[in-house]
Write a protein that holds these residues in place. Structure first.
Motif, short mmCIF file in Angstrom:
data_model
loop_
_atom_site.label_atom_id
_atom_site.label_comp_id
_atom_site.label_asym_id
_atom_site.label_seq_id
_atom_site.Cartn_x
_atom_site.Cartn_y
_atom_site.Cartn_z
N ALA A 128 -39.38 38.56 105.13
CA ALA A 128 -40.54 39.65 105.07
C ALA A 128 -41.36 39.44 106.50
N VAL A 129 -40.72 39.35 107.59
CA VAL A 129 -41.43 39.68 108.92
C VAL A 129 -41.42 41.21 108.91
N GLY A 130 -42.65 41.65 109.21
CA GLY A 130 -42.97 43.17 109.50
C GLY A 130 -43.50 43.66 108.25
N ASP A 131 -43.45 43.15 107.14
CA ASP A 131 -43.85 43.56 105.87
C ASP A 131 -44.85 42.69 105.53
N GLU A 132 -46.34 42.83 105.95
CA GLU A 132 -47.09 41.76 105.80
C GLU A 132 -47.98 41.82 104.46
N GLU A 133 -47.80 43.00 103.51
CA GLU A 133 -48.35 43.11 102.26
C GLU A 133 -47.41 41.87 101.38
N VAL A 134 -45.95 41.96 101.62
CA VAL A 134 -45.23 41.14 100.86
C VAL A 134 -45.32 39.77 101.43
N ARG A 135 -45.37 39.48 102.63
CA ARG A 135 -45.44 38.13 103.32
C ARG A 135 -46.73 37.35 102.72
N ARG A 136 -47.74 38.22 102.95
CA ARG A 136 -49.39 37.72 102.68
C ARG A 136 -49.30 36.97 101.13
N THR A 137 -48.53 37.83 100.09
CA THR A 137 -48.76 37.46 98.78
C THR A 137 -47.89 36.58 98.26
N ILE A 138 -46.57 36.43 98.92
CA ILE A 138 -45.48 35.48 98.51
C ILE A 138 -46.07 33.75 98.34
N GLY A 139 -46.00 33.47 97.55
CA GLY A 139 -46.17 31.89 97.21
C GLY A 139 -47.74 31.85 96.67
N GLN A 140 -48.33 32.85 96.43
CA GLN A 140 -49.83 32.85 95.87
C GLN A 140 -49.74 32.66 94.50
N PRO A 141 -50.76 31.69 94.00
CA PRO A 141 -50.92 31.49 92.39
C PRO A 141 -50.91 32.77 91.68
N VAL A 142 -50.14 32.53 90.43
CA VAL A 142 -50.40 33.82 89.49
C VAL A 142 -51.07 33.43 88.25
N ASP A 143 -51.93 34.11 87.96
CA ASP A 143 -52.60 33.92 86.49
C ASP A 143 -51.76 34.52 85.37
N PHE A 144 -50.81 33.73 84.70
CA PHE A 144 -49.98 34.34 83.67
C PHE A 144 -50.87 35.00 82.59
N LYS A 145 -52.09 34.48 82.39
CA LYS A 145 -52.72 34.98 81.30
C LYS A 145 -53.13 36.58 81.46
N LYS A 146 -52.90 37.21 82.62
CA LYS A 146 -53.07 38.63 82.75
C LYS A 146 -51.72 39.18 82.74
N LEU A 147 -50.63 38.50 82.58
CA LEU A 147 -49.46 38.86 82.57
C LEU A 147 -49.00 39.81 81.34
N LYS A 148 -48.28 40.88 81.62
CA LYS A 148 -47.80 41.85 80.39
C LYS A 148 -46.37 41.87 80.61
N ILE A 149 -45.61 41.61 79.75
CA ILE A 149 -43.95 41.83 79.52
C ILE A 149 -43.66 43.07 78.90
N LEU A 150 -42.66 43.57 79.54
CA LEU A 150 -41.83 44.60 78.68
C LEU A 150 -40.33 44.17 78.80
N TYR A 151 -39.59 44.46 78.00
CA TYR A 151 -38.18 44.26 77.96
C TYR A 151 -37.30 45.49 77.25
N MET A 152 -36.19 45.36 77.87
CA MET A 152 -35.32 46.68 77.26
C MET A 152 -34.02 45.81 77.07
#
Length: 263
Positions: free
Chosen positions: A21-45
């Motif tokens: 992700a070098v050159g894509d700072e938005e992706v690189r900055r967020t990769i590996g950051q903690p995720v609050d799964f309580k906010k998660l919404k799942i759709l499936y097909m």
């Protein structure tokens, strides 16, 4: 056409993506950051409505539902099945866009090799394993100009449809929403198995390559023949961190990759 990073364990995708992700700072900055799964919404097909597409194996559907149930039981996540009629026969649009981007398959494949190719003759040779190209690749080169699959006059129609589909998914998926979708309707085929019957299945993987949306493969188990299967977790553009985090969480619970000798 490119392949994304491939790792045995999903957690290794964090390091790999930081490098890629070098050159894509938005992706690189967020990769590996903690995720609050309580906010998660799942759709499936459980299917894409398209001509000649193969039915999805029962194990794959059950795997997606089990994964969604886990998030619901442990984090209170809401999940629901969705039907997306906008994807009806999307395979034709994908093939049209692919042929528009690669108007000459032979030239694209042989770029840098510097030798002519008789595709039909190489197709015959590939049947007996005597060609430097695979049987499936030579078959794709033969079929690419087929009017049943590709017509130049339909390019504007298919291009517009792909743009509408992109906008639809941009509205469907927000920063906390993911979509579970089979990566392929069946488990792994044999090496060099003829893929003619599998060509209609390209929307499962091909669609999200064209849309440029993050899709992380989640290995989930093995069928009764000992062949691996899984599904992909799809997120909104640049939301790779969420799809990778979900995959890592599921690997911890359901086991992830296992040596084939131990299945």
């Amino acid at each position: 056409m490119v392949a994304g990073p491939m790792c045995r364990y999903a957690e290794d995708l964090i390091t790999t993506m930081r490098i890629l992700a070098v050159g894509d700072e938005e992706v690189r900055r967020t990769i590996g950051q903690p995720v609050d799964f309580k906010k998660l919404k799942i759709l499936y097909m459980t299917e894409i409505d398209s001509v000649l597409i193969q039915p999805i194996r029962k194990e794959i559907i059950e795997g997606m539902k089990s994964a969604a149930s886990y998030f619901s039981a442990h984090y209170g996540v809401e999940y629901k099945e969705v039907k997306l009629p906008i994807l009806k026969d999307i395979g034709f649009s994908i093939i049209s866009e692919l042929n528009r981007i690669i108007p000459n398959w032979i030239s694209a494949v042989l770029d840098g090799i510097g030798r002519p190719l008789n595709v039909k003759w190489d197709f015959i040779k590939s049947i007996f394993g005597k060609s430097v190209l695979s049987l499936n690749l030579t078959l794709c080169m033969i079929l690419s100009p087929c009017p049943l699959l590709y017509r130049e006059k339909k390019i504007p129609h298919h291009k517009e449809k792909m743009q509408k589909v992109y906008q639809y998914f941009d509205n469907l998926l927000d920063e906390n929403t993911v979509l579970f979708l089979p990566s392929f309707p069946t488990t792994a085929p044999y090496h060099h198995e003829l893929i003619l019957s599998a060509i209609p299945n390209i929307p499962y993987k091909g669609l999200f390559n064209f849309l440029g949306l993050p899709a992380t493969e989640c290995h989930f188990g093995y069928d009764k023949e000992g062949l691996p299967f899984g599904f992909q977790i799809i997120g909104r553009k640049n939301n790779d961190n969420l799809t990778i985090a979900c995959t890592i969480e599921l690997e911890k619970v359901f086991g992830g990759w296992t040596s084939p000798g131990k299945v």
